[in-house]
Design a protein around this motif. Sequence first.
Motif, PDB file in Angstrom:
ATOM      1  N   LYS A  37      83.880  32.882  -6.136  1.00 38.92           N
ATOM      2  CA  LYS A  37      84.228  34.134  -6.810  1.00 38.92           C
ATOM      3  C   LYS A  37      84.400  35.303  -5.842  1.00 38.92           C
ATOM      4  O   LYS A  37      85.073  36.284  -6.168  1.00 38.92           O
ATOM      5  N   SER A  38      83.792  35.223  -4.685  1.00 39.20           N
ATOM      6  CA  SER A  38      83.867  36.340  -3.743  1.00 39.20           C
ATOM      7  C   SER A  38      85.208  36.402  -3.013  1.00 39.20           C
ATOM      8  O   SER A  38      85.505  37.385  -2.335  1.00 39.20           O
ATOM      9  N   ASN A  39      86.022  35.364  -3.158  1.00 45.46           N
ATOM     10  CA  ASN A  39      87.347  35.383  -2.548  1.00 45.46           C
ATOM     11  C   ASN A  39      88.329  36.084  -3.478  1.00 45.46           C
ATOM     12  O   ASN A  39      88.577  35.619  -4.592  1.00 45.46           O
ATOM     13  N   PHE A  72      87.123  38.070 -14.809  1.00 41.96           N
ATOM     14  CA  PHE A  72      87.842  38.761 -13.736  1.00 41.96           C
ATOM     15  C   PHE A  72      88.107  40.222 -14.086  1.00 41.96           C
ATOM     16  O   PHE A  72      88.079  40.617 -15.262  1.00 41.96           O
ATOM     17  N   GLN A  73      88.349  41.024 -13.061  1.00 41.34           N
ATOM     18  CA  GLN A  73      88.623  42.457 -13.248  1.00 41.34           C
ATOM     19  C   GLN A  73      89.947  42.836 -12.588  1.00 41.34           C
ATOM     20  O   GLN A  73      90.412  42.179 -11.658  1.00 41.34           O
ATOM     21  N   CYS A  74      90.525  43.918 -13.089  1.00 42.21           N
ATOM     22  CA  CYS A  74      91.805  44.412 -12.589  1.00 42.21           C
ATOM     23  C   CYS A  74      91.638  45.835 -12.064  1.00 42.21           C
ATOM     24  O   CYS A  74      90.814  46.605 -12.561  1.00 42.21           O
ATOM     25  N   LYS A  75      92.426  46.169 -11.051  1.00 35.17           N
ATOM     26  CA  LYS A  75      92.426  47.531 -10.503  1.00 35.17           C
ATOM     27  C   LYS A  75      93.869  47.979 -10.297  1.00 35.17           C
ATOM     28  O   LYS A  75      94.718  47.197  -9.876  1.00 35.17           O
ATOM     29  N   MET A  76      94.129  49.246 -10.617  1.00 41.48           N
ATOM     30  CA  MET A  76      95.463  49.793 -10.431  1.00 41.48           C
ATOM     31  C   MET A  76      95.366  51.168  -9.775  1.00 41.48           C
ATOM     32  O   MET A  76      94.587  52.019 -10.206  1.00 41.48           O
ATOM     33  N   VAL A  77      96.145  51.382  -8.727  1.00 40.64           N
ATOM     34  CA  VAL A  77      96.256  52.683  -8.069  1.00 40.64           C
ATOM     35  C   VAL A  77      97.648  53.219  -8.373  1.00 40.64           C
ATOM     36  O   VAL A  77      98.652  52.601  -8.007  1.00 40.64           O
ATOM     37  N   ARG A  78      97.704  54.366  -9.065  1.00 44.45           N
ATOM     38  CA  ARG A  78      98.989  54.957  -9.448  1.00 44.45           C
ATOM     39  C   ARG A  78      99.507  55.862  -8.334  1.00 44.45           C
ATOM     40  O   ARG A  78      98.757  56.642  -7.763  1.00 44.45           O
ATOM     41  N   GLN A  79     100.802  55.750  -8.078  1.00 41.98           N
ATOM     42  CA  GLN A  79     101.440  56.589  -7.073  1.00 41.98           C
ATOM     43  C   GLN A  79     102.786  57.080  -7.600  1.00 41.98           C
ATOM     44  O   GLN A  79     103.332  56.507  -8.550  1.00 41.98           O
ATOM     45  N   LYS A  80     103.289  58.125  -6.990  1.00 39.61           N
ATOM     46  CA  LYS A  80     104.621  58.601  -7.339  1.00 39.61           C
ATOM     47  C   LYS A  80     105.447  58.785  -6.073  1.00 39.61           C
ATOM     48  O   LYS A  80     104.954  59.240  -5.048  1.00 39.61           O
ATOM     49  N   LYS A  81     106.705  58.367  -6.173  1.00 38.95           N
ATOM     50  CA  LYS A  81     107.646  58.488  -5.069  1.00 38.95           C
ATOM     51  C   LYS A  81     108.486  59.738  -5.305  1.00 38.95           C
ATOM     52  O   LYS A  81     109.129  59.884  -6.342  1.00 38.95           O
ATOM     53  N   LEU A  82     108.462  60.650  -4.326  1.00 39.14           N
ATOM     54  CA  LEU A  82     109.179  61.900  -4.465  1.00 39.14           C
ATOM     55  C   LEU A  82     110.603  61.787  -3.939  1.00 39.14           C
ATOM     56  O   LEU A  82     110.937  60.872  -3.169  1.00 39.14           O
ATOM     57  N   THR A  99     105.258  59.606  -0.641  1.00 38.13           N
ATOM     58  CA  THR A  99     104.544  58.873  -1.685  1.00 38.13           C
ATOM     59  C   THR A  99     103.155  59.465  -1.844  1.00 38.13           C
ATOM     60  O   THR A  99     102.407  59.564  -0.874  1.00 38.13           O
ATOM     61  N   LEU A 100     102.794  59.851  -3.067  1.00 36.88           N
ATOM     62  CA  LEU A 100     101.513  60.494  -3.318  1.00 36.88           C
ATOM     63  C   LEU A 100     100.705  59.684  -4.323  1.00 36.88           C
ATOM     64  O   LEU A 100     101.243  59.171  -5.306  1.00 36.88           O
ATOM     65  N   ILE A 101      99.389  59.544  -4.076  1.00 34.75           N
ATOM     66  CA  ILE A 101      98.475  58.882  -5.017  1.00 34.75           C
ATOM     67  C   ILE A 101      98.105  59.882  -6.106  1.00 34.75           C
ATOM     68  O   ILE A 101      97.725  61.022  -5.826  1.00 34.75           O
ATOM     69  N   ILE A 102      98.216  59.464  -7.357  1.00 34.97           N
ATOM     70  CA  ILE A 102      97.919  60.369  -8.468  1.00 34.97           C
ATOM     71  C   ILE A 102      96.747  59.899  -9.319  1.00 34.97           C
ATOM     72  O   ILE A 102      96.366  60.574 -10.280  1.00 34.97           O
ATOM     73  N   GLY A 103      96.135  58.749  -8.999  1.00 39.85           N
ATOM     74  CA  GLY A 103      94.970  58.292  -9.754  1.00 39.85           C
ATOM     75  C   GLY A 103      94.768  56.793  -9.646  1.00 39.85           C
ATOM     76  O   GLY A 103      95.600  56.078  -9.093  1.00 39.85           O
ATOM     77  N   SER A 104      93.643  56.321 -10.170  1.00 34.49           N
ATOM     78  CA  SER A 104      93.332  54.888 -10.150  1.00 34.49           C
ATOM     79  C   SER A 104      92.561  54.521 -11.415  1.00 34.49           C
ATOM     80  O   SER A 104      92.000  55.388 -12.092  1.00 34.49           O
ATOM     81  N   ASP A 105      92.533  53.231 -11.710  1.00 36.29           N
ATOM     82  CA  ASP A 105      91.879  52.755 -12.927  1.00 36.29           C
ATOM     83  C   ASP A 105      91.423  51.320 -12.716  1.00 36.29           C
ATOM     84  O   ASP A 105      92.136  50.517 -12.113  1.00 36.29           O
ATOM     85  N   SER A 106      90.215  50.989 -13.180  1.00 36.75           N
ATOM     86  CA  SER A 106      89.685  49.624 -13.128  1.00 36.75           C
ATOM     87  C   SER A 106      89.281  49.208 -14.539  1.00 36.75           C
ATOM     88  O   SER A 106      88.776  50.029 -15.320  1.00 36.75           O
ATOM     89  N   ASN A 158      84.868  38.678  -8.935  1.00 30.09           N
ATOM     90  CA  ASN A 158      83.456  39.084  -9.008  1.00 30.09           C
ATOM     91  C   ASN A 158      83.290  40.580  -9.211  1.00 30.09           C
ATOM     92  O   ASN A 158      82.168  41.084  -9.205  1.00 30.09           O
ATOM     93  N   GLY A 159      84.381  41.299  -9.398  1.00 29.92           N
ATOM     94  CA  GLY A 159      84.308  42.737  -9.647  1.00 29.92           C
ATOM     95  C   GLY A 159      84.132  43.577  -8.402  1.00 29.92           C
ATOM     96  O   GLY A 159      84.098  44.805  -8.491  1.00 29.92           O
ATOM     97  N   MET A 160      84.034  42.948  -7.235  1.00 33.56           N
ATOM     98  CA  MET A 160      83.830  43.709  -5.992  1.00 33.56           C
ATOM     99  C   MET A 160      84.908  43.417  -4.957  1.00 33.56           C
ATOM    100  O   MET A 160      85.444  44.337  -4.336  1.00 33.56           O
ATOM    101  N   ASN A 161      85.217  42.155  -4.770  1.00 42.98           N
ATOM    102  CA  ASN A 161      86.204  41.767  -3.758  1.00 42.98           C
ATOM    103  C   ASN A 161      87.559  41.541  -4.416  1.00 42.98           C
ATOM    104  O   ASN A 161      87.733  40.565  -5.158  1.00 42.98           O
ATOM    105  N   PHE A 162      88.485  42.462  -4.147  1.00 44.06           N
ATOM    106  CA  PHE A 162      89.816  42.375  -4.738  1.00 44.06           C
ATOM    107  C   PHE A 162      90.796  41.741  -3.759  1.00 44.06           C
ATOM    108  O   PHE A 162      90.693  41.927  -2.547  1.00 44.06           O
TER     109      PHE A 162
END
Length: 351
Positions: free
Chosen positions: A127-129, A164-174, A179-186, A228-232
């Motif tokens: 699970k750690s992989n 399993f868990q999911c993570k998303m980092v939102r960005q916008k292309k100008l 490219t700027l990061i505008i937020g994240s969500d797990s 495992n919620g830690m290693n993505f």
Amino acid sequence: RQTDESELITEEMARTYCTNNVTTETIEKNQHLLGGFNITQAIDECTWDVHTGQDLGWIATHKQAADSAIEIGYKRDANYTLSHTEELKEFKMQLCPFNCNGNGVCQENGTCTCDSLYFGPDCGTNKSNGPTIEDIEGGGFCDQRYGSECRCFSVQTEALAESFQCKMVRQKKLLNGDTLIIGSDSTDGRYRNLYNGECCFANGRRKRSSDTETGVLHYLYDISISNNGMNFGPVTIVYVYDSLCLNTNTDNDGNVQFTVKADTCLIDGYCYEQNDVNISSVCFKCDPSNSQYNWTQGCTSSPNDEEVSLTASTIAGIVVGVFVGIMIVTTIVFIGVKKGCKKGYIRHFNR
């Protein structure tokens, strides 16, 4: 399935593979339990399937059939089974895939119960992989033209834990290329099977009624998953765009570029067709010949408008004139009355 002629599985090779894998030590020790199952016939059928289909996967099918025949033999001969419990346990252990890889316990039904750090039918995945997303819904593109909120994505990977868990980092292309990061969500993933799941995030792209995003070309999400919620695992990029006004182009190196289509506008992060008007002011419209990134002033005065404006001014002048005239007349009458009253008083006093 083999395709290269130099790697074709000959009939002799197929028989060797089948004999070595179907006729295992367990089968040889328990032939008396096979009942009506003919091991020689099983090897012949396995050889034909492997050679004809050029697929070694048929070996597992025939081996499973032989194992099932022995298991039925144990159930059929209860007295033998009671006096050979250790033998039965050893046989059951052979049914578990790869003997659970030493990371779990093989149960009597031939399935593995994995240790806490491992999962899968053979307890072969740690699970750690961090798992790699092998495929994602839309192939890495999410077009909002047809109403998609771009917040849920089906994913496919080599091995997926139920928790399993999911993570998303939102960005916008100008528009200027930044490219700027505008937020994240797990969030917790939605498990479907060992290889497939779904990632649904709380918020997708903003609604049209929210604050505008001046200078934005498109959005992109960095999506990754963890068992495992830690290693993505490695990030997979999803490009969020509107095909009404944007063209996509992917070069040989996998780099994605977006360009604005002719006869369209991209204003405050949203697409418009030529002559579309601003819902806040109908005097502003999309005019690509003037600007594809800003509203163009579209209102001009018409003869009717001037006529209406002139008539209104005339009416206003008349009203003001009448009012002033009334005031002047009222003043004159008031003064005249006052003088008349004064003369009458003097005559009365002289008398």
